[in-house]
Design a protein around this motif. Structure first.
Motif, mmCIF file in Angstrom:
data_model
loop_
_atom_site.group_PDB
_atom_site.id
_atom_site.type_symbol
_atom_site.label_atom_id
_atom_site.label_comp_id
_atom_site.label_asym_id
_atom_site.label_seq_id
_atom_site.Cartn_x
_atom_site.Cartn_y
_atom_site.Cartn_z
ATOM 1 N N GLN A 206 0.823 -1.221 0.000
ATOM 2 C CA GLN A 206 0.000 0.000 0.000
ATOM 3 C C GLN A 206 0.850 1.261 0.000
ATOM 4 O OE1 GLN A 206 -2.876 0.041 3.245
ATOM 5 N NE2 GLN A 206 -2.937 -2.188 3.257
ATOM 6 N N HIS A 207 1.963 1.212 0.735
ATOM 7 C CA HIS A 207 2.843 2.374 0.818
ATOM 8 C C HIS A 207 4.291 1.924 0.620
ATOM 9 C CE1 HIS A 207 -0.293 4.996 2.256
ATOM 10 N NE2 HIS A 207 -0.544 4.210 3.285
ATOM 11 N N LEU A 208 4.996 2.623 -0.268
ATOM 12 C CA LEU A 208 6.429 2.386 -0.434
ATOM 13 C C LEU A 208 7.144 3.716 -0.188
ATOM 14 C CD1 LEU A 208 8.861 0.672 -1.255
ATOM 15 C CD2 LEU A 208 8.370 1.249 -3.637
ATOM 16 N N VAL A 209 8.078 3.682 0.764
ATOM 17 C CA VAL A 209 8.774 4.900 1.175
ATOM 18 C C VAL A 209 10.262 4.761 0.879
ATOM 19 C CG1 VAL A 209 9.246 6.467 3.095
ATOM 20 C CG2 VAL A 209 7.127 5.119 3.077
ATOM 21 N N ALA A 210 10.802 5.654 0.067
ATOM 22 C CA ALA A 210 12.251 5.696 -0.151
ATOM 23 C C ALA A 210 12.873 6.443 1.029
ATOM 24 C CB ALA A 210 12.566 6.402 -1.461
ATOM 25 N N ALA A 211 13.936 5.862 1.618
ATOM 26 C CA ALA A 211 14.501 6.440 2.838
ATOM 27 C C ALA A 211 16.026 6.441 2.816
ATOM 28 C CB ALA A 211 14.002 5.653 4.055
ATOM 29 N N HIS A 212 16.596 7.138 3.819
ATOM 30 C CA HIS A 212 18.061 7.225 3.981
ATOM 31 C C HIS A 212 18.751 7.702 2.688
ATOM 32 C CE1 HIS A 212 21.810 6.569 6.086
ATOM 33 N NE2 HIS A 212 21.248 5.899 7.059
ATOM 34 N N LEU A 213 18.109 8.645 1.986
ATOM 35 C CA LEU A 213 18.717 9.220 0.774
ATOM 36 C C LEU A 213 19.898 10.102 1.164
ATOM 37 C CD1 LEU A 213 15.769 8.538 -0.324
ATOM 38 C CD2 LEU A 213 16.122 10.452 -1.897
ATOM 39 N N SER A 214 21.002 9.955 0.456
ATOM 40 C CA SER A 214 22.148 10.832 0.665
ATOM 41 C C SER A 214 21.843 12.182 0.033
ATOM 42 C CB SER A 214 23.384 10.210 0.022
ATOM 43 O OG SER A 214 24.399 11.185 -0.096
ATOM 44 N N GLU A 215 22.073 13.258 0.809
ATOM 45 C CA GLU A 215 21.830 14.593 0.239
ATOM 46 C C GLU A 215 22.881 14.934 -0.810
ATOM 47 O OE1 GLU A 215 19.339 17.080 3.493
ATOM 48 O OE2 GLU A 215 21.396 16.694 4.116
ATOM 49 N N GLU A 216 24.079 14.329 -0.677
ATOM 50 C CA GLU A 216 25.163 14.574 -1.645
ATOM 51 C C GLU A 216 25.038 13.703 -2.886
ATOM 52 O OE1 GLU A 216 27.635 16.675 -1.209
ATOM 53 O OE2 GLU A 216 28.161 16.842 0.914
ATOM 54 N N ASN A 217 24.697 12.433 -2.670
ATOM 55 C CA ASN A 217 24.862 11.438 -3.734
ATOM 56 C C ASN A 217 23.553 10.881 -4.287
ATOM 57 O OD1 ASN A 217 27.733 11.535 -3.291
ATOM 58 N ND2 ASN A 217 27.387 10.300 -1.459
ATOM 59 N N ASN A 218 22.449 11.589 -4.037
ATOM 60 C CA ASN A 218 21.177 11.121 -4.585
ATOM 61 C C ASN A 218 20.239 12.300 -4.775
ATOM 62 O OD1 ASN A 218 19.400 9.259 -5.621
ATOM 63 N ND2 ASN A 218 19.134 8.110 -3.722
ATOM 64 N N ARG A 219 19.163 12.077 -5.499
ATOM 65 C CA ARG A 219 18.104 13.061 -5.676
ATOM 66 C C ARG A 219 16.787 12.315 -5.544
ATOM 67 N NH1 ARG A 219 22.128 15.208 -5.309
ATOM 68 N NH2 ARG A 219 23.291 16.560 -6.714
ATOM 69 N N CYS A 233 4.126 2.129 -11.473
ATOM 70 C CA CYS A 233 3.262 3.228 -11.001
ATOM 71 C C CYS A 233 3.896 4.562 -11.389
ATOM 72 C CB CYS A 233 3.069 3.140 -9.487
ATOM 73 S SG CYS A 233 4.585 3.411 -8.541
ATOM 74 N N ARG A 234 3.225 5.655 -11.043
ATOM 75 C CA ARG A 234 3.798 6.980 -11.300
ATOM 76 C C ARG A 234 4.879 7.263 -10.261
ATOM 77 N NH1 ARG A 234 -1.623 8.162 -11.683
ATOM 78 N NH2 ARG A 234 -1.595 9.129 -9.625
ATOM 79 N N PRO A 235 5.972 7.952 -10.659
ATOM 80 C CA PRO A 235 7.017 8.287 -9.674
ATOM 81 C C PRO A 235 6.459 9.021 -8.463
ATOM 82 C CG PRO A 235 7.801 8.752 -11.889
ATOM 83 C CD PRO A 235 6.350 8.366 -12.027
ATOM 84 N N SER A 236 5.426 9.850 -8.670
ATOM 85 C CA SER A 236 4.872 10.634 -7.555
ATOM 86 C C SER A 236 4.177 9.755 -6.509
ATOM 87 C CB SER A 236 3.886 11.675 -8.091
ATOM 88 O OG SER A 236 2.843 11.025 -8.794
ATOM 89 N N GLU A 237 3.876 8.506 -6.843
ATOM 90 C CA GLU A 237 3.237 7.603 -5.874
ATOM 91 C C GLU A 237 4.249 7.018 -4.881
ATOM 92 O OE1 GLU A 237 0.169 4.827 -7.512
ATOM 93 O OE2 GLU A 237 0.603 5.882 -9.381
ATOM 94 N N ILE A 238 5.539 7.145 -5.192
ATOM 95 C CA ILE A 238 6.568 6.694 -4.250
ATOM 96 C C ILE A 238 6.791 7.810 -3.228
ATOM 97 C CG2 ILE A 238 8.949 5.870 -3.992
ATOM 98 C CD1 ILE A 238 7.266 4.076 -5.840
ATOM 99 N N LEU A 239 6.670 7.484 -1.938
ATOM 100 C CA LEU A 239 6.880 8.475 -0.883
ATOM 101 C C LEU A 239 8.374 8.591 -0.600
ATOM 102 C CD1 LEU A 239 4.093 7.003 1.403
ATOM 103 C CD2 LEU A 239 3.893 9.075 0.005
ATOM 104 N N VAL A 240 8.790 9.764 -0.128
ATOM 105 C CA VAL A 240 10.186 9.940 0.278
ATOM 106 C C VAL A 240 10.215 10.489 1.707
ATOM 107 C CG1 VAL A 240 12.342 11.186 -0.155
ATOM 108 C CG2 VAL A 240 11.000 10.335 -2.091
ATOM 109 N N ALA A 241 10.955 9.808 2.582
ATOM 110 C CA ALA A 241 11.198 10.326 3.936
ATOM 111 C C ALA A 241 12.510 11.088 3.872
ATOM 112 C CB ALA A 241 11.283 9.182 4.942
ATOM 113 N N ASP A 242 12.466 12.402 4.096
ATOM 114 C CA ASP A 242 13.698 13.184 3.904
ATOM 115 C C ASP A 242 14.315 13.609 5.243
ATOM 116 O OD1 ASP A 242 12.230 15.359 4.762
ATOM 117 O OD2 ASP A 242 12.100 16.314 2.801
ATOM 118 N N GLN A 243 15.444 14.297 5.150
ATOM 119 C CA GLN A 243 16.189 14.651 6.366
ATOM 120 C C GLN A 243 15.487 15.716 7.209
ATOM 121 O OE1 GLN A 243 19.819 13.280 7.303
ATOM 122 N NE2 GLN A 243 18.265 13.567 8.830
#
Ligand SMILES: [Zn+2]
Ligand SMILES: [Zn+2]
Length: 253
Positions: A206-219, A233-243
């Motif tokens: 139901q929910h997929l969250v991208a996490a622990h993204l590097s601020e230097e080495n990812n977008r 699915c659409r990219p906007s359907e993927i959630l991102v937990a940010d810093q």
């Protein structure tokens, strides 16, 4: 069951999972004051936490654990290996768990599993209220058959998308750090995370969250594109937990 993030990335991590009257904070990589502020954004007071669960001793996961535990009298759960090397000082109470054995805290069932990461005894978790299953996987350098099996058939997943290999290679990190981050005991790239998704069965997700993204080495858009391509699915359907902001509550219905 519902879950939220207080913040995610190399400068501090903390995740909340709630089932019934049980509220568990997984890791606390923020100062006591910062943790109080971030919990307030989710309409919670630290005194409402049932327990703190620790994945491993790296400072972005553990720096606030002892202070929050002592100040609010919250018991801490971690492996013997993590406890042996954590340098945060005294805890209100410590419970040791076996990374190969399920255990319960109040209304939450917790299934830990070990992960390949350069810490003493690191593990990650699957949480359940008996009906739904939420997986948490960050700080993992490579995929193992054991962790793929542990993450099969989830209703929700918080998944590390630490870096884009090209941004890491061209970025400012010194060579040994690049090797560590991209190595088998470092962190998952967007591509490795996508590879995992293709292998665990996502029909119930139901929910997929991208996490622990590097601020230097990812977008965020690169992580979203990698994961959405696997799910169709659409990219906007993927959630991102940010810093800075983490992620607000998400309910697993
Ligand atoms: Zn970390
Ligand atoms: Zn780590």
């Amino acid at each position: 069951m519902r879950f939220a993030s207080l913040g995610s990335g190399s400068k501090g991590n903390a995740t909340l999972v709630e089932a019934g009257n049980t509220r568990v904070l997984i890791d606390c990589g923020f100062s006591c004051l910062e943790t109080e502020k971030r919990l307030a954004r989710l309409a919670l007071h630290p005194g409402e936490l049932t327990a703190i669960l620790v994945t491993h001793e790296h400072s972005d996961h553990i720096s606030g654990v002892a202070r929050v535990s002592r100040r609010y009298g919250i018991p801490v759960w971690m492996t013997a290996g993590t406890e042996a090397v954590h340098k945060g000082g005294r805890l209100a109470a410590w419970h040791c768990f076996n990374a190969h054995q399920c255990f319960e805290i109040g209304d939450l069932q917790i299934r830990p599993f070990p992960v390949p990461h350069d810490a003493r005894e690191p593990c990650q978790f699957v949480f359940s209220d008996g009906a739904r299953f939420l997986g948490l996987l960050t700080d993992t350098g490579s995929l193992t058959p054991h962790l793929l099996k542990a993450l099969a058939g989830l209703d929700g997943l918080i998944l590390e998308c630490n870096h884009d290999p090209d941004l890491l290679a061209d970025g400012p990190y010194p060579a040994p750090l690049k090797e560590r981050v991209g190595g088998p005991f470092g962190h998952l790239s967007n591509q490795q995370a996508a590879d995992l998704l293709g292998k665990i069965g996502t029909a119930r997700l139901q929910h997929l969250v991208a996490a622990h993204l590097s601020e230097e080495n990812n977008r965020p858009h690169l992580a979203r594109e990698s994961l959405s391509a696997v799910l169709g699915c659409r990219p906007s359907e993927i959630l991102v937990a940010d810093q800075p902001a983490g992620m607000p509550w998400k309910v697993l219905a």
